[in-house]
Motif scaffolding. Structure first.
Motif, PDB file in Angstrom:
ATOM      1  N   LEU A  23       0.829  -1.206   0.000  1.00 35.55           N
ATOM      2  CA  LEU A  23       0.000   0.000   0.000  1.00 35.55           C
ATOM      3  C   LEU A  23       0.863   1.256   0.000  1.00 35.55           C
ATOM      4  CD1 LEU A  23      -2.894  -1.013   2.384  1.00 35.55           C
ATOM      5  CD2 LEU A  23      -3.088  -0.373  -0.019  1.00 35.55           C
ATOM      6  N   ARG A  24       1.964   1.233   0.734  1.00 33.33           N
ATOM      7  CA  ARG A  24       2.881   2.375   0.724  1.00 33.33           C
ATOM      8  C   ARG A  24       3.392   2.634  -0.690  1.00 33.33           C
ATOM      9  NH1 ARG A  24       5.115  -0.461   5.149  1.00 33.33           N
ATOM     10  NH2 ARG A  24       4.161   0.270   7.065  1.00 33.33           N
ATOM     11  N   LEU A  25       3.714   1.553  -1.411  1.00 29.98           N
ATOM     12  CA  LEU A  25       4.205   1.701  -2.786  1.00 29.98           C
ATOM     13  C   LEU A  25       3.109   2.221  -3.719  1.00 29.98           C
ATOM     14  CD1 LEU A  25       6.299  -1.567  -3.170  1.00 29.98           C
ATOM     15  CD2 LEU A  25       7.169   0.770  -3.018  1.00 29.98           C
ATOM     16  N   CYS A  26       1.899   1.726  -3.543  1.00 29.96           N
ATOM     17  CA  CYS A  26       0.782   2.119  -4.407  1.00 29.96           C
ATOM     18  C   CYS A  26       0.220   3.487  -4.042  1.00 29.96           C
ATOM     19  CB  CYS A  26      -0.341   1.092  -4.326  1.00 29.96           C
ATOM     20  SG  CYS A  26       0.102  -0.525  -4.961  1.00 29.96           S
ATOM     21  N   SER A  27       0.498   3.976  -2.858  1.00 33.93           N
ATOM     22  CA  SER A  27      -0.160   5.186  -2.362  1.00 33.93           C
ATOM     23  C   SER A  27       0.152   6.423  -3.189  1.00 33.93           C
ATOM     24  CB  SER A  27       0.208   5.436  -0.894  1.00 33.93           C
ATOM     25  OG  SER A  27       1.570   5.783  -0.755  1.00 33.93           O
ATOM     26  N   ARG A  28       1.243   6.409  -3.949  1.00 32.12           N
ATOM     27  CA  ARG A  28       1.544   7.590  -4.769  1.00 32.12           C
ATOM     28  C   ARG A  28       0.541   7.744  -5.901  1.00 32.12           C
ATOM     29  NH1 ARG A  28       6.898   6.059  -8.247  1.00 32.12           N
ATOM     30  NH2 ARG A  28       5.871   4.629  -9.656  1.00 32.12           N
ATOM     31  N   ASN A  29      -0.192   6.675  -6.221  1.00 28.80           N
ATOM     32  CA  ASN A  29      -1.214   6.719  -7.269  1.00 28.80           C
ATOM     33  C   ASN A  29      -2.617   6.697  -6.686  1.00 28.80           C
ATOM     34  OD1 ASN A  29       0.742   6.593  -9.306  1.00 28.80           O
ATOM     35  ND2 ASN A  29       0.862   4.388  -9.105  1.00 28.80           N
ATOM     36  N   LEU A  30      -2.748   7.015  -5.408  1.00 23.78           N
ATOM     37  CA  LEU A  30      -4.023   6.937  -4.713  1.00 23.78           C
ATOM     38  C   LEU A  30      -4.437   8.320  -4.230  1.00 23.78           C
ATOM     39  CD1 LEU A  30      -6.210   5.131  -3.299  1.00 23.78           C
ATOM     40  CD2 LEU A  30      -4.663   5.055  -1.343  1.00 23.78           C
ATOM     41  N   MET A  31      -5.674   8.705  -4.545  1.00 22.95           N
ATOM     42  CA  MET A  31      -6.228   9.954  -4.045  1.00 22.95           C
ATOM     43  C   MET A  31      -7.471   9.613  -3.243  1.00 22.95           C
ATOM     44  SD  MET A  31      -7.427  13.405  -6.037  1.00 22.95           S
ATOM     45  CE  MET A  31      -5.815  13.673  -6.719  1.00 22.95           C
ATOM     46  N   ILE A  32      -7.587  10.167  -2.043  1.00 17.49           N
ATOM     47  CA  ILE A  32      -8.701   9.872  -1.147  1.00 17.49           C
ATOM     48  C   ILE A  32      -9.581  11.118  -1.053  1.00 17.49           C
ATOM     49  CG2 ILE A  32      -9.335   9.224   1.208  1.00 17.49           C
ATOM     50  CD1 ILE A  32      -6.447   7.950   1.342  1.00 17.49           C
ATOM     51  N   ASP A  33     -10.871  10.949  -1.335  1.00 17.91           N
ATOM     52  CA  ASP A  33     -11.847  12.034  -1.242  1.00 17.91           C
ATOM     53  C   ASP A  33     -12.563  11.889   0.084  1.00 17.91           C
ATOM     54  OD1 ASP A  33     -13.886  13.872  -1.453  1.00 17.91           O
ATOM     55  OD2 ASP A  33     -14.813  12.960  -3.213  1.00 17.91           O
ATOM     56  N   PHE A  34     -12.324  12.822   0.988  1.00 17.66           N
ATOM     57  CA  PHE A  34     -12.968  12.810   2.292  1.00 17.66           C
ATOM     58  C   PHE A  34     -13.804  14.070   2.405  1.00 17.66           C
ATOM     59  CE2 PHE A  34     -13.064  13.604   6.904  1.00 17.66           C
ATOM     60  CZ  PHE A  34     -13.678  12.433   7.298  1.00 17.66           C
ATOM     61  N   GLU A  35     -15.122  13.911   2.143  1.00 17.34           N
ATOM     62  CA  GLU A  35     -16.074  15.020   2.212  1.00 17.34           C
ATOM     63  C   GLU A  35     -15.633  16.194   1.345  1.00 17.34           C
ATOM     64  OE1 GLU A  35     -16.639  15.841   6.370  1.00 17.34           O
ATOM     65  OE2 GLU A  35     -17.635  13.930   6.713  1.00 17.34           O
ATOM     66  N   GLY A  36     -15.201  15.900   0.113  1.00 14.07           N
ATOM     67  CA  GLY A  36     -14.796  16.942  -0.823  1.00 14.07           C
ATOM     68  C   GLY A  36     -13.376  17.443  -0.646  1.00 14.07           C
ATOM     69  N   ASP A  37     -12.680  16.961   0.362  1.00 15.73           N
ATOM     70  CA  ASP A  37     -11.293  17.348   0.599  1.00 15.73           C
ATOM     71  C   ASP A  37     -10.417  16.189   0.115  1.00 15.73           C
ATOM     72  OD1 ASP A  37      -9.168  18.868   1.452  1.00 15.73           O
ATOM     73  OD2 ASP A  37      -9.356  18.286   3.563  1.00 15.73           O
ATOM     74  N   PHE A  38      -9.580  16.448  -0.876  1.00 16.15           N
ATOM     75  CA  PHE A  38      -8.772  15.393  -1.477  1.00 16.15           C
ATOM     76  C   PHE A  38      -7.406  15.300  -0.809  1.00 16.15           C
ATOM     77  CE2 PHE A  38     -11.445  14.070  -4.892  1.00 16.15           C
ATOM     78  CZ  PHE A  38     -12.276  15.156  -5.110  1.00 16.15           C
TER      79      PHE A  38
END
Length: 72
Positions: A23-38
């Motif tokens: 997950l640490r390696l993949c996290s650079r390609n991961l964006m998390i949307d938390f209530e409109g805050d990315f």
């Protein structure tokens, strides 16, 4: 190139610590949307706690020597 079944099989045989490292390696390609805050995935620390992988906000980097300090 592995197909989806092979990837799922490999992931299911990994320990939680190995999964967290992946997950640490993949996290650079991961964006998390938390209530409109990315948030970018690399803004989180991925750690194992019990039987779960927990993403928590990463500690900000310490300022480098000379940055943000008053030398007067």
């Amino acid at each position: 190139m592995a197909d989806a079944g092979e990837v799922i099989d490999l992931f299911s045989r990994m320990t939680l610590h190995q999964q967290a490292a992946l997950l640490r390696l993949c996290s650079r390609n991961l964006m998390i949307d938390f209530e409109g805050d990315f948030h970018m995935g690399y803004d989180f620390d991925w750690n194992v706690s019990g039987a779960m992988i927990i993403a928590s906000p990463a500690e900000p980097d310490l300022p480098m020597l000379g940055e943000g300090s008053d030398t007067a």
